[in-house]
Enzyme design. Sequence first.
Site, mmCIF file in Angstrom:
data_model
loop_
_atom_site.group_PDB
_atom_site.id
_atom_site.type_symbol
_atom_site.label_atom_id
_atom_site.label_comp_id
_atom_site.label_asym_id
_atom_site.label_seq_id
_atom_site.Cartn_x
_atom_site.Cartn_y
_atom_site.Cartn_z
ATOM 1 C CB ILE A 31 -46.769 150.537 21.556
ATOM 2 C CG1 ILE A 31 -45.671 150.576 22.513
ATOM 3 C CG2 ILE A 31 -47.941 149.977 21.889
ATOM 4 C CD1 ILE A 31 -46.033 151.642 23.733
ATOM 5 C CD GLU A 94 -57.931 147.665 20.185
ATOM 6 O OE1 GLU A 94 -56.701 147.894 20.578
ATOM 7 O OE2 GLU A 94 -58.544 146.809 20.151
ATOM 8 C CB VAL A 95 -55.935 154.867 19.145
ATOM 9 C CG1 VAL A 95 -55.186 156.325 19.451
ATOM 10 C CG2 VAL A 95 -55.108 153.792 19.995
ATOM 11 C CG HIS A 99 -54.704 154.750 13.816
ATOM 12 N ND1 HIS A 99 -55.464 155.111 14.752
ATOM 13 C CD2 HIS A 99 -54.569 153.415 14.091
ATOM 14 C CE1 HIS A 99 -56.227 154.081 15.273
ATOM 15 N NE2 HIS A 99 -55.628 152.917 14.673
ATOM 16 C CG HIS A 101 -52.986 149.383 11.800
ATOM 17 N ND1 HIS A 101 -52.445 148.924 12.973
ATOM 18 C CD2 HIS A 101 -53.963 150.141 12.012
ATOM 19 C CE1 HIS A 101 -53.262 149.504 13.914
ATOM 20 N NE2 HIS A 101 -54.195 149.808 13.537
HETATM 21 P P1 AMP Z 1 -56.729 150.397 16.317
HETATM 22 O O1 AMP Z 1 -57.256 149.109 17.200
HETATM 23 O O2 AMP Z 1 -56.644 150.375 14.743
HETATM 24 O O3 AMP Z 1 -57.161 151.539 16.815
HETATM 25 O O4 AMP Z 1 -55.186 150.466 16.391
HETATM 26 C C1 AMP Z 1 -54.334 151.035 17.480
HETATM 27 C C2 AMP Z 1 -52.937 150.658 17.558
HETATM 28 O O5 AMP Z 1 -52.112 151.723 18.211
HETATM 29 C C3 AMP Z 1 -52.699 149.422 18.295
HETATM 30 O O6 AMP Z 1 -51.986 148.455 17.079
HETATM 31 C C4 AMP Z 1 -51.775 149.782 19.425
HETATM 32 O O7 AMP Z 1 -50.785 148.731 19.382
HETATM 33 C C5 AMP Z 1 -51.253 151.066 18.787
HETATM 34 N N1 AMP Z 1 -50.996 151.944 19.998
HETATM 35 C C6 AMP Z 1 -51.359 152.195 21.111
HETATM 36 N N2 AMP Z 1 -50.725 153.211 21.677
HETATM 37 C C7 AMP Z 1 -49.408 153.319 21.012
HETATM 38 C C8 AMP Z 1 -48.546 154.141 21.253
HETATM 39 N N3 AMP Z 1 -48.344 154.877 22.534
HETATM 40 N N4 AMP Z 1 -47.446 154.107 20.422
HETATM 41 C C9 AMP Z 1 -47.403 153.266 19.187
HETATM 42 N N5 AMP Z 1 -48.782 152.530 19.150
HETATM 43 C C10 AMP Z 1 -49.496 152.610 19.988
#
Ligand code: AMP
Length: 116
Positions: A31, A94-95, A99, A101
């Site tokens: 996003i 963060e999430v 995941h 990237h």
């Molecule tokens: P991380 O810091 O590795 O946990 O990366 C989390 C990533 O999730 C960040 O690059 C955010 O921009 C991305 N992100 C968070 N919410 C969403 C969403 N609803 N759709 C797409 N990407 C997201």
Amino acid sequence: MDNCIFCKIVRGEIPARQVYEDELVLAFHDIQPQRPTHILVIPKRHIASLAEVTSADEPVLGRMLAIAQQLARAHGSADGFRAIINTGRVGGQEVPHLHMHIVGGPDPVGPMLKKI
Ligand code: AMP
Ligand code: ZN
């Protein structure tokens, strides 16, 4: 996981710009893209992080890596890419849903440890 944002994307409860789906994984555009190509690949099943995986997760982990090159190529990063899995507090995750990237584009993404 009821409140997990990526589980909500898997369930279709919040929108995402999806680019790939199979029985194990989902991929969608980040996003807040940090590079011209910035795709996230996630397991459909909730796994909190790479620190939580077991040998039972090997098929989905393999799939995440195996599809990376086709996603990069199809979305503007034909001459290589970087795959990153931030993990836990130290890794800057963060999430809390595993995941990967996939970042790239026409130009080199830069030094390995620069924050993407
Ligand atoms: P991380 O810091 O590795 O946990 O990366 C989390 C990533 O999730 C960040 O690059 C955010 O921009 C991305 N992100 C968070 N919410 C969403 C969403 N609803 N759709 C797409 N990407 C997201
Ligand atoms: Zn989840």
